[in-house]
Design an enzyme around this catalytic site. Structure first.
Site, PDB file in Angstrom:
ATOM      1  N   ASP A 116       7.944   0.212  -6.515  1.00 47.55           N
ATOM      2  CA  ASP A 116       8.079   1.580  -5.873  1.00 47.55           C
ATOM      3  C   ASP A 116       9.203   2.254  -6.661  1.00 47.55           C
ATOM      4  OD1 ASP A 116       6.230   0.978  -3.903  1.00 47.55           O
ATOM      5  OD2 ASP A 116       7.555  -0.822  -3.522  1.00 47.55           O
ATOM      6  N   HIS A 149       7.531  -1.906   1.566  1.00 45.06           N
ATOM      7  CA  HIS A 149       6.615  -1.818   0.716  1.00 45.06           C
ATOM      8  C   HIS A 149       5.219  -1.221   1.336  1.00 45.06           C
ATOM      9  CE1 HIS A 149       4.483  -1.908  -3.246  1.00 45.06           C
ATOM     10  NE2 HIS A 149       3.658  -2.891  -2.447  1.00 45.06           N
TER      11      HIS A 149
HETATM   12  N1  LIG Z   1       4.927  -5.926  -3.869  1.00 39.46           N
HETATM   13  C1  LIG Z   1       4.201  -5.171  -4.611  1.00 39.46           C
HETATM   14  O1  LIG Z   1       4.779  -4.481  -5.553  1.00 39.46           O
HETATM   15  C2  LIG Z   1       2.676  -5.564  -5.040  1.00 39.46           C
HETATM   16  C3  LIG Z   1       2.050  -6.282  -4.387  1.00 39.46           C
HETATM   17  N2  LIG Z   1       0.775  -6.689  -4.655  1.00 39.46           N
HETATM   18  C4  LIG Z   1       0.058  -7.828  -3.990  1.00 39.46           C
HETATM   19  O2  LIG Z   1       0.110  -9.041  -4.759  1.00 39.46           O
HETATM   20  C5  LIG Z   1      -0.918  -9.811  -4.313  1.00 39.46           C
HETATM   21  C6  LIG Z   1      -1.594 -10.275  -5.688  1.00 39.46           C
HETATM   22  O3  LIG Z   1      -2.224  -9.410  -6.457  1.00 39.46           O
HETATM   23  P1  LIG Z   1      -3.541  -9.717  -7.366  1.00 39.46           P
HETATM   24  O4  LIG Z   1      -2.805 -10.497  -8.384  1.00 39.46           O
HETATM   25  O5  LIG Z   1      -3.840  -8.237  -7.925  1.00 39.46           O
HETATM   26  O6  LIG Z   1      -4.520 -10.377  -6.555  1.00 39.46           O
HETATM   27  P2  LIG Z   1      -5.562 -11.439  -7.182  1.00 39.46           P
HETATM   28  O7  LIG Z   1      -6.519 -11.576  -6.057  1.00 39.46           O
HETATM   29  O8  LIG Z   1      -6.078 -11.001  -8.544  1.00 39.46           O
HETATM   30  O9  LIG Z   1      -4.953 -12.741  -7.339  1.00 39.46           O
HETATM   31  C7  LIG Z   1      -4.445 -13.521  -6.124  1.00 39.46           C
HETATM   32  C8  LIG Z   1      -4.654 -14.958  -6.452  1.00 39.46           C
HETATM   33  O10 LIG Z   1      -4.033 -15.595  -5.211  1.00 39.46           O
HETATM   34  C9  LIG Z   1      -4.705 -16.713  -5.184  1.00 39.46           C
HETATM   35  N3  LIG Z   1      -4.457 -17.163  -3.838  1.00 39.46           N
HETATM   36  C10 LIG Z   1      -5.048 -16.929  -2.760  1.00 39.46           C
HETATM   37  N4  LIG Z   1      -4.561 -17.824  -1.566  1.00 39.46           N
HETATM   38  C11 LIG Z   1      -3.624 -18.704  -2.341  1.00 39.46           C
HETATM   39  C12 LIG Z   1      -2.686 -19.760  -1.974  1.00 39.46           C
HETATM   40  N5  LIG Z   1      -2.624 -20.087  -0.722  1.00 39.46           N
HETATM   41  N6  LIG Z   1      -1.864 -20.124  -2.827  1.00 39.46           N
HETATM   42  C13 LIG Z   1      -1.888 -19.999  -3.987  1.00 39.46           C
HETATM   43  N7  LIG Z   1      -2.806 -18.922  -4.431  1.00 39.46           N
HETATM   44  C14 LIG Z   1      -3.709 -18.359  -3.684  1.00 39.46           C
HETATM   45  C15 LIG Z   1      -6.207 -16.188  -5.449  1.00 39.46           C
HETATM   46  O11 LIG Z   1      -6.860 -17.445  -5.813  1.00 39.46           O
HETATM   47  C16 LIG Z   1      -5.876 -15.236  -6.503  1.00 39.46           C
HETATM   48  O12 LIG Z   1      -5.878 -16.133  -7.896  1.00 39.46           O
HETATM   49  C17 LIG Z   1      -1.721  -9.050  -3.316  1.00 39.46           C
HETATM   50  O13 LIG Z   1      -1.466  -9.579  -1.960  1.00 39.46           O
HETATM   51  C18 LIG Z   1      -1.379  -7.674  -3.548  1.00 39.46           C
HETATM   52  O14 LIG Z   1      -1.687  -6.878  -2.519  1.00 39.46           O
HETATM   53  C19 LIG Z   1      -0.080  -6.173  -5.722  1.00 39.46           C
HETATM   54  C20 LIG Z   1       0.794  -5.185  -6.583  1.00 39.46           C
HETATM   55  C21 LIG Z   1       2.079  -4.804  -6.193  1.00 39.46           C
HETATM   56  O1  LIG Z   2      -1.317  -1.139  -3.021  1.00 37.22           O
HETATM   57  C1  LIG Z   2      -1.666  -2.275  -3.219  1.00 37.22           C
HETATM   58  O2  LIG Z   2      -2.233  -2.984  -2.520  1.00 37.22           O
HETATM   59  C2  LIG Z   2      -1.026  -2.961  -4.352  1.00 37.22           C
HETATM   60  C3  LIG Z   2       0.376  -2.803  -4.233  1.00 37.22           C
HETATM   61  O3  LIG Z   2       1.302  -3.236  -3.179  1.00 37.22           O
HETATM   62  C4  LIG Z   2       1.172  -1.627  -5.141  1.00 37.22           C
HETATM   63  O4  LIG Z   2       0.148  -1.283  -5.965  1.00 37.22           O
HETATM   64  O5  LIG Z   2       1.868  -1.107  -4.677  1.00 37.22           O
END
Ligand SMILES: NC(=O)C1=CN([C@@H]2O[C@H](COP(=O)(O)OP(=O)(O)OC[C@H]3O[C@@H](n4cnc5c(N)ncnc54)[C@H](O)[C@@H]3O)[C@@H](O)[C@H]2O)C=CC1
Ligand SMILES: O=C([O-])CC(=O)C(=O)O
Length: 366
Positions: free
Chosen positions: A194, A222
């Site tokens: 952010d 967030h």
């Molecule tokens: N804080 C931030 O700025 C941001 C946060 N996010 C969050 O990050 C997370 C991951 O996003 P992506 O990689 O796009 O999702 P994704 O679905 O592509 O990858 C998530 C992975 O976590 C795995 N997973 C599920 N349960 C698990 C467990 N108990 N232990 C280990 N691995 C497990 C899944 O199998 C998958 O491979 C989401 O919650 C998303 O909302 C995404 C973008 C920015």
């Molecule tokens: O918006 C979402 O769910 C993924 C995320 O946290 C971001 O891109 O900031």
């Protein structure tokens, strides 16, 4: 000053100079002799997912910990993703990264957490179009409760934790509550994305390079209640450093569209890509850890979600994003910034949402 005090002062200065010189010579010799630093072990959970796939090569290239820091990467995912996870391991090997000294790909949380110095917690379920981040709460907080114990028992005692998975602040809080022996200062969540988005919006509007803008703040959650604050942000111009408000001379944009654009950027990416941000999230995770470990540049602060110590009237008991500076592996909240009424209201609103999320998270865990 008496003569003997002057002599003593001179001796101290000579001693300090000699120690510094000696240390520099040793470091130089190590470089010449190719003596490498000990590897740092970094855990990435959810490593088979889209952020994981963008993040692990960045870590292996030194983007997170520096170009002279060898790393060992531990990757955790769940059983259904085991084959994909193994594919990521194969690619890491195929990329022949000079800094990469080992890779563990596992679905066993104990093996994954063993001896880790840095844990980047990405594992969980991402939100889909039309959802708020707290809509993934019930699925994700239970993961953080379970993984807290594994980290507490098996990670290195000074392990630094960054929670990325949403709802990031509340997942970090649950991790803290269920890993009481990990120092609370070692548990953080990602709001650097952010922060970087806010820098990006201002640099586009001012038509300057993003590196010329600094000291925006993301306060709070967030989520769409986060408050991107530019009141202390500055921009480098040909006439020296100026306040962003003065340089832009467009308070109306700063108080309306700028804020909502940053708050809604995640949703806009999901709408465009049909997937949530991944490369920018991975890059921000590297920025967060790099600054935490190696320090923030002088005169610059960044935003990090940390356990509130009551600063700026934000009640303890929540993980809230504050402006921080980092030095010698420790973050500290920037104190004494003037908060106007507009900001106060927005800072309190996002704190209120975090208190509500905390109650909801606890109700999901019973
Ligand atoms: N804080 C931030 O700025 C941001 C946060 N996010 C969050 O990050 C997370 C991951 O996003 P992506 O990689 O796009 O999702 P994704 O679905 O592509 O990858 C998530 C992975 O976590 C795995 N997973 C599920 N349960 C698990 C467990 N108990 N232990 C280990 N691995 C497990 C899944 O199998 C998958 O491979 C989401 O919650 C998303 O909302 C995404 C973008 C920015
Ligand atoms: O918006 C979402 O769910 C993924 C995320 O946290 C971001 O891109 O900031």
């Amino acid at each position: 000053m008496e003569q003997e005090h002057i002599i003593l002062l001179q001796k101290i200065l000579v001693l300090l100079f000699s120690v510094t010189l000696f240390w520099k010579i040793i470091k130089h010799m190590c470089g010449l002799l190719n003596i490498e630093k000990e590897p740092v072990t970094v855990l990435v959970t959810g490593a088979a997912g889209q952020i994981g796939y963008a993040l692990v090569p960045m870590i292996a290239r030194g983007v997170m910990l520096g170009p002279d820091q060898p790393v060992i990467i531990h990757m955790l995912d769940i059983e259904p993703a085991a084959e994909a996870l193994n594919g990521v391991k194969m690619e890491l090997i195929d990329a022949a990264f000079p800094l990469l000294k080992g890779v563990v790909a596992t679905t066993d949380v104990v093996e994954a957490c063993q001896g880790v110095n840095i844990a980047v917690m990405v594992g969980g379920f991402p939100r889909k179009e039309g959802m708020e981040r707290k809509d993934v709460m019930s699925k994700n907080v239970s993961i953080y409760k379970a993984q807290a114990s594994a980290l507490e028992q098996h990670a290195a005692p000074d392990c630094k934790v960054l929670v990325v998975a949403n709802p990031a602040n509340t997942n970090a809080l649950i991790l803290k509550e269920f890993a009481p022996s990990i120092p609370e200062k070692n548990i953080t969540c990602l709001t650097r994305l952010d922060h970087n988005r806010a820098l990006g919006q201002i640099s586009e509007k001012l038509d300057v390079h993003v590196s010329e803008v600094k000291n925006v703040i993301i306060w709070g959650n967030h989520s769409s209640t986060q408050y991107p604050d530019v009141n202390h942000a500055t921009v480098k111009t040909t006439d020296g450093e100026k306040s962003v408000r003065v340089a832009l001379a467009n308070d109306n944009w700063l108080n309306t569209e700028f804020i909502t654009t940053v708050q809604q950027r995640g949703a806009a990416i999901i709408k465009a890509r049909k997937l949530s941000s991944a490369l920018s999230a991975a890059s921000a995770a590297c920025d967060h850890i790099r600054d935490w470990v190696l320090g923030t540049p002088k005169g610059t602060w960044v935003s990090m979600g940390v356990y509130s110590d009551g600063s700026y009237g934000i009640q303890p008991g929540i993980v809230y994003s504050f402006p921080v500076t980092c030095e010698k592996g420790q973050w500290s909240i920037v104190k004494g910034l003037k908060i106007d009424e507009f900001s106060r209201e927005k800072m309190d609103a996002t704190a209120k949402e975090l208190m509500e999320e905390k109650t909801l998270a606890h109700s999901c865990l019973v």
